[in-house]
Motif scaffolding. Structure first.
Motif, PDB file in Angstrom:
ATOM      1  N   GLN B  11       0.840  -1.210   0.000  1.00  0.00           N
ATOM      2  CA  GLN B  11       0.000   0.000   0.000  1.00  0.00           C
ATOM      3  C   GLN B  11       0.873   1.256   0.000  1.00  0.00           C
ATOM      4  N   LEU B  15       1.214   4.454  -2.611  1.00  0.00           N
ATOM      5  CA  LEU B  15       0.950   5.831  -2.184  1.00  0.00           C
ATOM      6  C   LEU B  15       2.155   6.745  -2.429  1.00  0.00           C
ATOM      7  N   PHE B  38      -5.823  12.044  -8.477  1.00  0.00           N
ATOM      8  CA  PHE B  38      -4.913  11.600  -7.416  1.00  0.00           C
ATOM      9  C   PHE B  38      -5.664  10.777  -6.354  1.00  0.00           C
ATOM     10  N   GLU B  39      -6.814  11.271  -5.942  1.00  0.00           N
ATOM     11  CA  GLU B  39      -7.559  10.609  -4.867  1.00  0.00           C
ATOM     12  C   GLU B  39      -8.036   9.214  -5.274  1.00  0.00           C
ATOM     13  N   LEU B  42      -5.315   6.934  -4.280  1.00  0.00           N
ATOM     14  CA  LEU B  42      -5.304   6.695  -2.832  1.00  0.00           C
ATOM     15  C   LEU B  42      -6.341   5.620  -2.486  1.00  0.00           C
ATOM     16  N   ALA B  43      -7.555   5.787  -3.012  1.00  0.00           N
ATOM     17  CA  ALA B  43      -8.646   4.851  -2.687  1.00  0.00           C
ATOM     18  C   ALA B  43      -8.322   3.451  -3.195  1.00  0.00           C
ATOM     19  N   VAL B  46      -5.818   1.761  -0.880  1.00  0.00           N
ATOM     20  CA  VAL B  46      -6.476   1.361   0.373  1.00  0.00           C
ATOM     21  C   VAL B  46      -7.374   0.147   0.146  1.00  0.00           C
ATOM     22  N   GLY B  47      -8.214   0.235  -0.882  1.00  0.00           N
ATOM     23  CA  GLY B  47      -9.240  -0.790  -1.094  1.00  0.00           C
ATOM     24  C   GLY B  47      -8.684  -2.178  -1.354  1.00  0.00           C
ATOM     25  N   TYR B  49      -6.219  -3.769  -0.120  1.00  0.00           N
ATOM     26  CA  TYR B  49      -5.509  -4.429   0.982  1.00  0.00           C
ATOM     27  C   TYR B  49      -5.821  -5.929   1.144  1.00  0.00           C
ATOM     28  N   LYS B  72     -11.173  -5.202  -6.983  1.00  0.00           N
ATOM     29  CA  LYS B  72     -11.270  -4.528  -5.675  1.00  0.00           C
ATOM     30  C   LYS B  72     -10.891  -3.053  -5.809  1.00  0.00           C
ATOM     31  N   TRP B  76     -13.539   0.539  -5.068  1.00  0.00           N
ATOM     32  CA  TRP B  76     -13.308   1.610  -4.091  1.00  0.00           C
ATOM     33  C   TRP B  76     -13.197   2.994  -4.716  1.00  0.00           C
ATOM     34  N   LYS B  78     -14.031   5.552  -8.549  1.00  0.00           N
ATOM     35  CA  LYS B  78     -14.714   5.631  -9.841  1.00  0.00           C
ATOM     36  C   LYS B  78     -13.822   6.213 -10.931  1.00  0.00           C
TER      37      LYS B  78
END
Lengths: 287, 287
Positions: B11, B15, B38-39, B42-43, B46-47, B49, B72, B76, B78
């Motif tokens: 992860q 990042l 960018f976000e 990040l998602a 995280v998702g 994992y 997966k 998390w 779109k």
């Protein structure tokens, strides 16, 4: 929701908060302090996962879990304290989320979770604070890091909730514990309302500004004084009164520069934003 | 190392790579594309994992794990495909890490892991590619998303390693599979060497530039052509020849703007950087 899902909502909340820019005075994707950098916050959010997952299936032990979260965070990065304040809100929220059978019962559950804390929770929390060397106002005559204070907590039978009650008049985070995480849930609503028109970054920035404008930040009060905290909130209010989003963005940038120059960081406001992001993500917000 | 520790190294690698800026042509903390931001990265980090944790204690099933990671990731966020190419390298590395008894055996283990792939791995990988609609050169006469191609893979008894062998002459990621993840380990070494003097952000940026300067990026070749990819690498080489770090930074910024304007994103180079960051973190790098 599985403990893993809840832990990941928490990680993402921490990442989205620190990334949102410009977030006046605080570290964000465009601003570092000398010893603490954006990347330290990323590493902390990643490293703490097992403690979050554990909290999501724990029925007790808030104090020890906060202590463990702080330790795990600092094992993964060398930037010092990144998320102490956030964990004070996140750990009870994550424990409450773990007890919820659907996404809507969080508000009721988190109130139960904090009320069920014990004297041992208070002692563990005290130890965590003392180790993390966070700037904090001394609670009554209980000096942080003082072994005698731990004896006093035990002698007086203070639970962690009792300690938050004592601090709630001047500490935003303690006030959340005592008042049903009211501002946390308001922030969650605000971010969800704004995300469609503004996108996730600006939804977080605008909600941060709103929270700052209506509450004196505890971290600023502790580092400076109440007057300085009130001035910062007033300045945030003035900026939000601008109608045009373009103007607001420029003003927030100037505000950010002013605060960074003076070393004023509204850290407690950021902690509540992280908690609000967690609630929104747990309740299903995606982007 | 526990599967959770390995998953968290992964992860954090994802990042740190997407945060590093300026990373010419690619999404970073200061650049979004229209639909992918960018976000979203990040998602995705995280998702995914649970799939990473699963991979760290899996002895087989690379194809299905890559497929699951892609699914997966897009559950998390779109923003579409964020980490497909990265998963091609990360999943075998994570599986190899799970088999290692210490931090130093990764290089040997990952070669075993990829060589042990099966025809089923090839088919699952094909399905994942087809669903993700990633731009990719058709492997020989096997058209992606074509059910007949799956029959051909089965009829010819092609393993996923065999398919990577076929593509390795023109695909950087396939070449990593076939050549013992050579560039991945070189990037890991380069980042670790540079972190002390340059900090984590610039260590990643400079290593990205070095990799780009010495290899035509597959993603650029596929989207444009080999000539364009060579021009981009040549430009990176010219910039790196500047001796002064201040000058280099300005030049990298200009290079970034040029590439963004033309829509040229060296995506495969970024994938190898993520893999290199994973190796460095797994082997103990902290900052």
């Amino acid at each position: 929701m599985s403990p893993s899902h809840i832990a990941r909502c928490t990680q993402l909340a921490m990442l989205l908060e620190v990334s949102a820019t410009p977030k006046p005075g605080n570290i964000d994707r465009d601003h570092n302090y000398t010893d603490t950098r954006f990347e330290h916050f990323l590493a902390s959010a990643v490293g703490v996962y097992p403690v979050l997952e554990k909290a999501a299936h724990s029925k007790s032990g808030i104090g020890a879990l906060i202590h463990e979260a702080v330790k795990k965070s600092t094992l993964w990065q060398k930037g010092g304290n990144t998320h102490f304040g956030a964990f004070i809100l996140l750990i009870p929220l994550v424990m409450a989320a773990g007890k919820c059978e659907n996404e809507t019962c969080l508000k009721a559950q988190v109130q139960n979770v904090v009320k069920e804390t014990t004297v041992e929770d208070a002692i563990e929390f005290y130890r965590a604070f003392s180790e993390a060397r966070v700037k904090v106002k001394t609670v009554d005559d209980l000096a942080l890091g003082d072994a005698a204070s731990i004896d006093k907590i035990r002698a007086q039978g203070l639970t962690l909730f009792n300690m938050m009650e004592i601090s709630s008049s001047y500490d935003m985070l303690a006030n959340e514990w005592v008042n049903g995480f009211q501002k946390t849930f308001e922030c969650s609503g605000s971010i969800r309302n704004k995300i469609k028109n503004h996108g996730i970054n600006d939804a977080v920035v605008l909600t941060f500004m709103e929270l700052l404008s209506s509450n004196k930040d505890t971290f600023i009060q502790t580092k400076f004084d109440s007057k300085k905290a009130e001035q910062v909130s007033m300045r945030a209010r003035e900026i939000l009164q601008k109608a045009d989003m373009g103007d607001i963005r420029d003003e927030i940038h100037s505000f950010d520069n002013e605060l960074l120059k003076e070393g004023i960081n509204p850290g407690s406001t950021a902690d509540i934003i992280i908690a609000g992001l967690f609630v929104a993500l747990f309740e299903g917000m995606r982007f």
